[in-house]
Design a protein around this motif. Structure first.
Motif, short mmCIF file in Angstrom:
data_model
loop_
_atom_site.label_atom_id
_atom_site.label_comp_id
_atom_site.label_asym_id
_atom_site.label_seq_id
_atom_site.Cartn_x
_atom_site.Cartn_y
_atom_site.Cartn_z
N VAL A 1 0.83 -1.20 0.00
CA VAL A 1 0.00 0.00 0.00
C VAL A 1 0.87 1.25 0.00
O VAL A 1 1.50 1.57 0.99
CB VAL A 1 -0.91 0.05 1.26
CG1 VAL A 1 -1.99 1.11 1.08
CG2 VAL A 1 -1.53 -1.28 1.56
N LYS A 2 0.88 1.95 -1.12
CA LYS A 2 1.54 3.25 -1.19
C LYS A 2 0.45 4.27 -1.52
O LYS A 2 -0.43 3.97 -2.33
CB LYS A 2 2.60 3.26 -2.30
CG LYS A 2 3.87 2.52 -1.95
CD LYS A 2 4.91 2.76 -3.02
CE LYS A 2 6.24 2.12 -2.65
NZ LYS A 2 7.21 2.20 -3.72
N PRO A 3 0.48 5.43 -0.90
CA PRO A 3 -0.58 6.42 -1.14
C PRO A 3 -0.81 6.73 -2.62
O PRO A 3 -1.95 6.84 -3.07
CB PRO A 3 -0.09 7.66 -0.39
CG PRO A 3 0.86 7.16 0.63
CD PRO A 3 1.47 5.92 0.07
N GLU A 4 0.29 6.82 -3.39
CA GLU A 4 0.13 7.16 -4.82
C GLU A 4 -0.57 6.02 -5.59
O GLU A 4 -1.32 6.26 -6.53
CB GLU A 4 1.45 7.55 -5.48
CG GLU A 4 2.54 6.49 -5.47
CD GLU A 4 3.45 6.52 -4.24
OE1 GLU A 4 4.55 5.96 -4.32
OE2 GLU A 4 3.04 7.07 -3.19
N LEU B 1 -2.77 3.90 -4.17
CA LEU B 1 -4.17 3.96 -3.74
C LEU B 1 -4.93 5.05 -4.49
O LEU B 1 -6.06 4.82 -4.95
CB LEU B 1 -4.26 4.21 -2.23
CG LEU B 1 -4.10 3.00 -1.33
CD1 LEU B 1 -4.16 3.40 0.13
CD2 LEU B 1 -5.13 1.94 -1.62
N SER B 2 -4.32 6.23 -4.61
CA SER B 2 -5.02 7.31 -5.30
C SER B 2 -5.24 6.96 -6.77
O SER B 2 -6.27 7.31 -7.35
CB SER B 2 -4.29 8.65 -5.14
OG SER B 2 -3.09 8.64 -5.82
N GLU B 3 -4.32 6.22 -7.36
CA GLU B 3 -4.46 5.76 -8.76
C GLU B 3 -5.62 4.76 -8.87
O GLU B 3 -6.44 4.86 -9.78
CB GLU B 3 -3.14 5.12 -9.21
CG GLU B 3 -3.11 4.68 -10.66
CD GLU B 3 -3.11 5.80 -11.68
OE1 GLU B 3 -3.58 5.55 -12.80
OE2 GLU B 3 -2.65 6.92 -11.35
N ILE B 4 -5.69 3.82 -7.92
CA ILE B 4 -6.76 2.82 -7.92
C ILE B 4 -8.13 3.48 -7.83
O ILE B 4 -9.06 3.14 -8.55
CB ILE B 4 -6.58 1.84 -6.72
CG1 ILE B 4 -5.39 0.92 -6.94
CG2 ILE B 4 -7.84 1.01 -6.48
CD1 ILE B 4 -4.99 0.14 -5.70
N PHE B 5 -8.24 4.46 -6.94
CA PHE B 5 -9.55 5.08 -6.69
C PHE B 5 -9.98 6.08 -7.77
O PHE B 5 -11.05 6.66 -7.69
CB PHE B 5 -9.59 5.71 -5.29
CG PHE B 5 -9.63 4.67 -4.21
CD1 PHE B 5 -10.64 3.71 -4.18
CD2 PHE B 5 -8.65 4.62 -3.23
CE1 PHE B 5 -10.68 2.73 -3.19
CE2 PHE B 5 -8.68 3.65 -2.24
CZ PHE B 5 -9.70 2.70 -2.22
N LYS B 6 -9.15 6.25 -8.80
CA LYS B 6 -9.57 7.06 -9.95
C LYS B 6 -10.64 6.31 -10.75
O LYS B 6 -11.37 6.91 -11.53
CB LYS B 6 -8.38 7.35 -10.87
CG LYS B 6 -7.45 8.42 -10.36
CD LYS B 6 -6.32 8.63 -11.34
CE LYS B 6 -5.27 9.57 -10.77
NZ LYS B 6 -4.07 9.62 -11.60
N TYR B 7 -10.67 4.98 -10.59
CA TYR B 7 -11.59 4.15 -11.37
C TYR B 7 -12.87 3.88 -10.60
O TYR B 7 -12.85 3.74 -9.38
CB TYR B 7 -10.90 2.83 -11.74
CG TYR B 7 -9.70 3.02 -12.62
CD1 TYR B 7 -9.83 3.15 -14.00
CD2 TYR B 7 -8.43 3.12 -12.07
CE1 TYR B 7 -8.71 3.36 -14.81
CE2 TYR B 7 -7.31 3.33 -12.87
CZ TYR B 7 -7.47 3.45 -14.24
OH TYR B 7 -6.37 3.65 -15.03
#
Length: 196
Positions: A83-86, A88-94
């Motif tokens: 789990v890296k913040p960047e 996670l933020s990429e995953i949650f774009k979808y």
């Protein structure tokens, strides 16, 4: 029965998820490449995909990108210790993507799975309401779009076939309409046999 695909290169993780989700029909794979072949090439439909991020070859994130680029809207649950913040933020774009950190409990996993699958059921119900509304209003192109969305969400449901029958009848395409009616009745029969 709802169908779930698990993609994880760790056998014990796959077995644990299968054990926790024993009320579902489960397919298990170890790589993104295998999953893409099954989904994109062989057109296998799932109600949910559970994937790790770190996998041999392509990553779980690449899987999400490729599926969404192929307009495959199935909900995806990422289960990972990585789990890296960047990331996670990429995953949650979808859309329709959620995350669960390893290690996890049965309760945590089942809650996430149920919410993702229920969200999909809500989408089906919403598309059904809209399709009926558009059919009544005679807005056939909009109705067709909603019906196609329903086919995508629940391919084994007879309901979109019944609606497509109504739509095609209104368009005067009786022979194709009859094919959809036949398919709907066959799926209805199949559903009733499973219940008995």
């Amino acid at each position: 029965m709802r169908k779930i695909l698990i993609i994880d290169d760790e056998r014990n993780v796959r077995l644990l998820i299968e054990k926790f989700l024993d009320e579902y029909e489960i397919d298990s794979l170890i790589s993104v490449e295998e999953a893409l072949k099954k989904i994109v090439e062989n057109k296998v439909k799932y109600d949910l995909i559970i994937t790790d991020l770190k996998l041999p070859g392509k990553s779980g994130l690449e899987l999400i990108r490729e599926l969404r680029n192929n307009a495959y809207e199935c909900p995806i649950l990422v289960v990972s210790a990585y789990v890296k913040p960047e990331i996670l933020s990429e995953i949650f774009k979808y859309d329709k993507v959620d995350f669960l950190s390893k290690p996890f409990t049965k309760d945590e996993l089942t809650k996430k799975v149920k919410s993702l699958i229920e969200e999909q059921k809500d989408s089906f119900d919403k598309a059904l309401r809209n399709a009926n509304k558009y059919l009544e209003l005679g807005e056939l192109n909009k109705a067709e779009k909603m019906i196609k969305q329903m086919f995508y969400i629940l391919p084994s449901s007879p309901i979109p076939h019944y609606l497509m029958y109504e739509l095609l009848k209104k368009r005067g395409n009786i022979s194709l309409a009859e094919k959809h009616l036949k398919a709907a009745k066959a799926l209805d029969e199949e559903e009733n046999n499973e219940k008995n």
